[in-house]
Design a protein around this motif. Structure first.
Motif, short mmCIF file in Angstrom:
data_model
loop_
_atom_site.label_atom_id
_atom_site.label_comp_id
_atom_site.label_asym_id
_atom_site.label_seq_id
_atom_site.Cartn_x
_atom_site.Cartn_y
_atom_site.Cartn_z
N ILE A 151 22.93 91.22 -65.99
CA ILE A 151 24.18 91.89 -66.27
C ILE A 151 25.16 91.54 -65.15
CG2 ILE A 151 23.71 94.03 -64.97
CD1 ILE A 151 24.80 95.54 -67.50
N GLU A 152 26.45 91.55 -65.46
CA GLU A 152 27.45 91.33 -64.41
C GLU A 152 27.48 92.55 -63.49
OE1 GLU A 152 28.75 88.69 -63.69
OE2 GLU A 152 28.82 87.43 -65.50
N HIS A 153 27.74 92.32 -62.22
CA HIS A 153 27.62 93.39 -61.22
C HIS A 153 28.52 94.58 -61.51
CE1 HIS A 153 31.43 92.63 -59.04
NE2 HIS A 153 31.23 91.37 -59.36
N GLN A 154 29.67 94.35 -62.14
CA GLN A 154 30.59 95.47 -62.41
C GLN A 154 30.08 96.40 -63.51
OE1 GLN A 154 31.27 92.23 -62.90
NE2 GLN A 154 32.78 91.89 -64.54
N TYR A 155 29.03 95.98 -64.21
CA TYR A 155 28.43 96.82 -65.25
C TYR A 155 27.06 97.34 -64.84
CZ TYR A 155 32.15 94.68 -67.95
OH TYR A 155 33.39 94.25 -68.39
N ALA A 156 26.70 97.16 -63.59
CA ALA A 156 25.44 97.70 -63.05
C ALA A 156 25.76 98.92 -62.20
CB ALA A 156 24.72 96.64 -62.22
N VAL A 157 25.12 100.03 -62.50
CA VAL A 157 25.37 101.28 -61.78
C VAL A 157 24.20 101.56 -60.85
CG1 VAL A 157 25.82 103.76 -62.01
CG2 VAL A 157 26.66 102.17 -63.75
N LYS A 158 24.47 101.62 -59.56
CA LYS A 158 23.43 101.88 -58.57
C LYS A 158 23.08 103.37 -58.56
CE LYS A 158 22.34 101.26 -53.66
NZ LYS A 158 22.85 100.76 -52.36
N LEU A 159 21.78 103.66 -58.51
CA LEU A 159 21.30 105.03 -58.55
C LEU A 159 20.64 105.43 -57.24
CD1 LEU A 159 19.71 104.95 -62.11
CD2 LEU A 159 21.66 106.34 -61.43
N ASP A 160 20.69 106.72 -56.98
CA ASP A 160 19.96 107.28 -55.84
C ASP A 160 18.47 106.96 -56.01
OD1 ASP A 160 18.45 109.19 -54.23
OD2 ASP A 160 20.34 110.26 -53.96
N PRO A 161 17.80 106.48 -54.96
CA PRO A 161 16.37 106.16 -55.08
C PRO A 161 15.53 107.34 -55.56
CG PRO A 161 17.26 105.28 -53.03
CD PRO A 161 18.34 106.12 -53.62
N ALA A 162 16.00 108.57 -55.32
CA ALA A 162 15.25 109.75 -55.76
C ALA A 162 15.19 109.87 -57.28
CB ALA A 162 15.88 111.01 -55.17
N LEU A 163 16.00 109.07 -58.00
CA LEU A 163 16.04 109.15 -59.46
C LEU A 163 15.12 108.13 -60.12
CD1 LEU A 163 19.89 109.62 -59.99
CD2 LEU A 163 18.10 111.37 -60.12
N ALA A 164 14.16 107.61 -59.38
CA ALA A 164 13.29 106.56 -59.91
C ALA A 164 12.51 107.02 -61.14
CB ALA A 164 12.32 106.08 -58.83
N GLN A 165 12.20 108.31 -61.25
CA GLN A 165 11.46 108.80 -62.41
C GLN A 165 12.37 109.18 -63.57
OE1 GLN A 165 8.09 109.08 -63.05
NE2 GLN A 165 7.76 107.92 -61.18
N VAL A 166 13.63 109.48 -63.30
CA VAL A 166 14.50 110.05 -64.33
C VAL A 166 15.80 109.29 -64.52
CG1 VAL A 166 13.55 112.37 -64.07
CG2 VAL A 166 15.52 111.68 -62.67
N GLY A 167 16.00 108.20 -63.80
CA GLY A 167 17.24 107.45 -63.92
C GLY A 167 17.50 106.89 -65.30
N VAL A 168 16.46 106.78 -66.11
CA VAL A 168 16.63 106.30 -67.48
C VAL A 168 17.47 107.26 -68.31
CG1 VAL A 168 14.58 107.38 -68.48
CG2 VAL A 168 15.35 105.14 -69.34
N LEU A 169 17.69 108.47 -67.79
CA LEU A 169 18.55 109.45 -68.48
C LEU A 169 20.04 109.22 -68.20
CD1 LEU A 169 16.48 112.69 -67.71
CD2 LEU A 169 16.58 111.44 -69.89
N LEU A 170 20.36 108.20 -67.43
CA LEU A 170 21.76 108.02 -67.05
C LEU A 170 22.66 107.75 -68.25
CD1 LEU A 170 23.76 107.93 -64.71
CD2 LEU A 170 23.37 105.48 -64.55
N GLU A 171 22.23 106.92 -69.19
CA GLU A 171 23.10 106.60 -70.33
C GLU A 171 23.44 107.84 -71.14
OE1 GLU A 171 24.54 105.66 -74.23
OE2 GLU A 171 22.59 106.57 -73.80
N PRO A 172 22.47 108.63 -71.61
CA PRO A 172 22.88 109.85 -72.35
C PRO A 172 23.69 110.82 -71.50
CG PRO A 172 20.50 109.82 -71.97
CD PRO A 172 21.01 108.46 -71.63
#
Length: 368
Positions: A151-172
């Motif tokens: 993906i192009e870098h402007q469409y990649a959203v960096k997440l807090d490392p603490a969200l490793a188990q639940v970051g997949v919920l970012l889109e909804p």
């Protein structure tokens, strides 16, 4: 449901690039064409500067509709579409230098159209005017349900490392972050001091909408027809109130309604139930093909005389994804993990895409 797989945040060896990529694909428009391709080509460098090792993808109703052949569009020149638009992964490399190897990221789903329309030209691609946008795993862009994606870098959203188990919920979460953003913009047309929120539907979107309501210090009510299963407890875990009655039987008039069912009768009922100066956000999509009798004149009278607003909301732009990442980072991580009711390894992909009676969010895991 706890997973017997290694934690997504754990360091895992990256698969060698000569081993091929596993990818979950469909033939758009062909029902039940879902399959796992074991030796899909590596993502082309033209897809973006950021190469990501997939950890997980979330599954939602859109995926089920694509699998049913209702819609979906393969990339130009391709016969099959890699599905999956709710992503989570770790950066392998970024030739732009924006992200670092090991960064936890999710990919923004919608990209602006090539014209571009006035909204896409200023980064508001969620409000595209001409419909020529593209979407990963849905419309003309390969999805994230593969071992590695770009993906192009402007469409990649960096997440807090603490969200490793639940970051997949970012889109909804980005979808409801947009809904709340627009609710608040509309609310400030006048002196606005909302207190009560009604969310109809306790699926992932509804529960995340309720989460963002409680984070705003509002009194949140969630209406759903399920009397058993995990939903009542999840709502209680937010400090919100769970209801199983009809909209008309609720003993209050909400200042804000976020409608997440798409059920025509519920949509009409909440329009009439909102308090004066109320705002109704329609976040659920109706299937169509159903007609019901209703008094359009009475609805018009209620909306006009009470200064109420009804609007639709879908998708999200970069600003909303950033809002969503902040909301997830502030949330109770145990509560977020409980939204994921099944974690399924990719070699059992068919099970993941088969809906279960108590499913809230099902996640397909790529981490080895």
């Amino acid at each position: 449901m706890p997973s017997d797989l290694p934690a997504l945040g754990a360091t895992q060896p990256t698969a060698g690039k000569d081993e091929g990529v596993r990818a979950v694909t469909v033939t758009p428009g062909v029902a039940n064409s879902l399959s796992l391709v074991e030796d899909h080509p590596e993502p082309d460098a033209e897809e973006g500067s950021v190469l990501v090792e997939a950890l997980a993808v979330g599954i939602c109703g859109t995926d089920h509709e694509i699998i049913a052949g209702d819609y979906g569009e393969a990339p130009p020149g391709a016969d099959r579409l890699i599905i999956g638009h709710e992503s989570l992964g770790r950066v392998i490399e970024d030739s732009s230098g924006t992200l670092q190897p090991g960064d936890l990221v999710a990919g923004i789903v919608r990209h602006p159209d090539p014209v571009p329309c006035p909204n896409c030209a200023v980064g508001e691609w969620d409000m595209c005017r001409n419909g020529q946008y593209t979407e990963h795993g849905i419309k003309a862009l390969p999805g994230f349900a593969r071992d590695r994606w770009r993906i192009e870098h402007q469409y990649a959203v960096k997440l807090d490392p603490a969200l490793a188990q639940v970051g997949v919920l970012l889109e909804p979460t980005s979808v409801v972050a947009k809904a709340w953003d627009h609710i608040e913009r509309i609310g400030h047309r006048a002196e606005w001091q909302p207190q009560t929120v009604l969310v109809t539907g306790a699926g992932p979107i509804g529960l995340l909408a309720a989460l963002l309501g409680t984070q705003r210090g509002l009194t949140v009510h969630v209406l759903d027809r399920n009397t058993e299963g995990p939903k009542p407890e999840l709502v209680a875990g937010l400090g919100a109130t769970y209801h199983t009655v009809t909209v008309n039987e609720l003993p209050f008039e909400p200042d804000v309604v976020i409608e997440c069912t798409g059920a025509p009768s519920v949509v009409l009922d909440v329009m009439c139930k909102a308090a004066p100066n109320g705002i109704v956000c329609l976040a659920g999509v109706s299937s169509g093909g159903r007609t019901i009798d209703f008094d359009a004149g009475a609805l018009n009278r209620a909306l006009v005389l009470e200064n109420n607003v009804v609007f639709g909301s879908v998708n999200a732009n970069r600003r909303h994804w950033s809002m969503a990442a902040q909301a997830l980072a502030r949330a109770d991580q145990v509560w977020l993990e409980s939204l994921v009711t099944r974690r399924v390894p990719v070699n059992r992909y068919a099970d993941a895409y088969t809906a279960g009676p108590d499913d809230i969010k099902v996640v397909l895991e790529f981490a080895s």
